[in-house]
Design a protein around this motif. Structure first.
Motif, PDB file in Angstrom:
ATOM      1  N   GLY A   1      -2.506  -9.112 -11.165  1.00  0.00           N
ATOM      2  CA  GLY A   1      -3.270 -10.156 -10.710  1.00  0.00           C
ATOM      3  C   GLY A   1      -2.638 -11.437 -10.621  1.00  0.00           C
ATOM      4  O   GLY A   1      -1.592 -11.720 -10.876  1.00  0.00           O
ATOM      5  N   GLY A   2      -3.693 -12.468 -10.291  1.00  0.00           N
ATOM      6  CA  GLY A   2      -3.141 -13.915 -10.240  1.00  0.00           C
ATOM      7  C   GLY A   2      -4.364 -14.780  -9.999  1.00  0.00           C
ATOM      8  O   GLY A   2      -5.381 -14.470 -10.077  1.00  0.00           O
ATOM      9  N   GLU A   3      -3.865 -16.036  -9.602  1.00  0.00           N
ATOM     10  CA  GLU A   3      -4.814 -16.876  -9.307  1.00  0.00           C
ATOM     11  C   GLU A   3      -5.644 -16.491  -7.919  1.00  0.00           C
ATOM     12  O   GLU A   3      -4.647 -16.300  -6.957  1.00  0.00           O
ATOM     13  CB  GLU A   3      -4.349 -18.312  -9.244  1.00  0.00           C
ATOM     14  CG  GLU A   3      -5.176 -19.315  -8.915  1.00  0.00           C
ATOM     15  CD  GLU A   3      -4.522 -20.646  -8.990  1.00  0.00           C
ATOM     16  OE1 GLU A   3      -3.601 -20.751  -9.574  1.00  0.00           O
ATOM     17  OE2 GLU A   3      -4.520 -21.635  -8.260  1.00  0.00           O
ATOM     18  N   MET A   4      -6.626 -16.679  -7.783  1.00  0.00           N
ATOM     19  CA  MET A   4      -7.544 -16.279  -6.678  1.00  0.00           C
ATOM     20  C   MET A   4      -7.449 -17.400  -5.632  1.00  0.00           C
ATOM     21  O   MET A   4      -7.841 -18.391  -6.044  1.00  0.00           O
ATOM     22  CB  MET A   4      -8.728 -15.855  -6.786  1.00  0.00           C
ATOM     23  CG  MET A   4      -8.973 -14.396  -7.597  1.00  0.00           C
ATOM     24  SD  MET A   4      -8.286 -12.669  -7.030  1.00  0.00           S
ATOM     25  CE  MET A   4      -9.770 -12.427  -6.237  1.00  0.00           C
ATOM     26  N   GLY A   5      -7.217 -17.293  -4.283  1.00  0.00           N
ATOM     27  CA  GLY A   5      -6.960 -18.105  -3.504  1.00  0.00           C
ATOM     28  C   GLY A   5      -8.510 -18.520  -2.579  1.00  0.00           C
ATOM     29  O   GLY A   5      -9.472 -17.798  -3.191  1.00  0.00           O
TER      30      GLY A   5
END
Lengths: 171, 100
Positions: A115-119
């Motif tokens: 996962g990661g930072e959602m744009g």
């Protein structure tokens, strides 16, 4: 439905990739790569990246594979014989290690956090304004410097290819 | 429902097939084809991440990677043709001396 399409395209891509590696005739390897690239273009459409899918067909399947075929025809190589060569005993350990690498990656994907930072560009935003529109917006505002550097890179590649292909004077 | 892990596993499988090809094959052009296979598997991973993280940076990076791959193929085939002029072989095991 999406799963069915994904499985069909993934199976075509994997079989074509194995075909690239296994074929003894070199033209067949290039054509198997072409099939793999077209299957990947289908997967890009499934991932809602239509511009990249068409760019893949134009650039990769339409230019790069054609360049490979030019090279194959120019050098007039036909087939490659397996079993010859100094390091042919490394083949089986190489394949074993590659299978171990694949198993490690699958294990890491199944137990780790992906996962990661959602744009901000959700599927609704892209569907509303069009993939090309939104991609152009991002490319020319946030990623303008890499875009211009890519054109300079292409210029450097053209100069390099012309220099490498020049006619040498007969000594 | 196709999840991100499906695409990443497919990308890993394609990458490993390309890596096996680089190790096993000895013809320079087929080696290059397998390297392109690996580049494409990385592109697939980028676009999958871009879609599942609601970001367009994956597609921008694939744009740049395609540019780099096209430039690399042009120069690489120029190198292979150049080497072929000196010694008419495309077997990478034969091109083991620096002096040509």
């Amino acid at each position: 439905m999406e799963m069915v399409m994904f499985v069909i395209l993934a199976v075509i891509a994997v079989i074509a990739a194995v075909g690239v590696v296994v074929q003894s005739r070199i033209v067949y390897s290039a054509l198997c790569l072409l099939l793999n690239l077209c299957a990947l273009a289908g997967l890009y459409v499934l991932l809602n990246a239509q511009f990249i899918a068409v760019a893949q067909v134009i650039v990769y399947a339409g230019a790069i594979v054609v360049l490979f075929l030019f090279g194959i025809m120019l050098l007039e190589v036909d087939r490659e014989d397996f079993g010859a060569g100094k390091l042919h005993w490394l083949r089986v350990p190489g394949i074993v290690l590659a299978i171990i690498l694949a198993a490690e990656v699958v294990y890491a994907l199944s137990t780790g956090f992906i996962g990661g930072e959602m744009g901000v560009y959700t599927q609704q935003v892209i569907a509303q304004r069009g993939n090309v529109h939104v991609l152009g917006e991002v490319l020319f505002t946030d990623f303008l410097v890499p875009f211009e550097l890519a054109s300079i890179l292409l210029l450097a590649a053209i100069v390099g290819a012309v220099y490498l292909g020049r006619q040498r004077p007969e000594v | 429902m196709v999840s991100l892990e499906h695409y990443l596993v497919l990308s890993a499988v394609l990458f490993v097939i390309g890596a096996v090809g680089v190790v096993v094959r000895r013809n320079a052009i087929v080696l290059f084809l397998c390297i392109e296979l690996m580049l494409n598997s990385a592109n697939l991973a980028f676009i999958a991440f871009g879609r599942y993280l609601n970001s367009l940076e994956g597609q921008v990076f694939v744009f740049m990677a395609m540019t780099v791959a096209a430039a690399e193929v042009a120069v690489g085939l120029g190198i292979i043709v150049s080497v072929f002029r000196g010694k008419p072989t495309t077997n990478v095991d034969d091109i083991s001396l620096l002096k040509g």
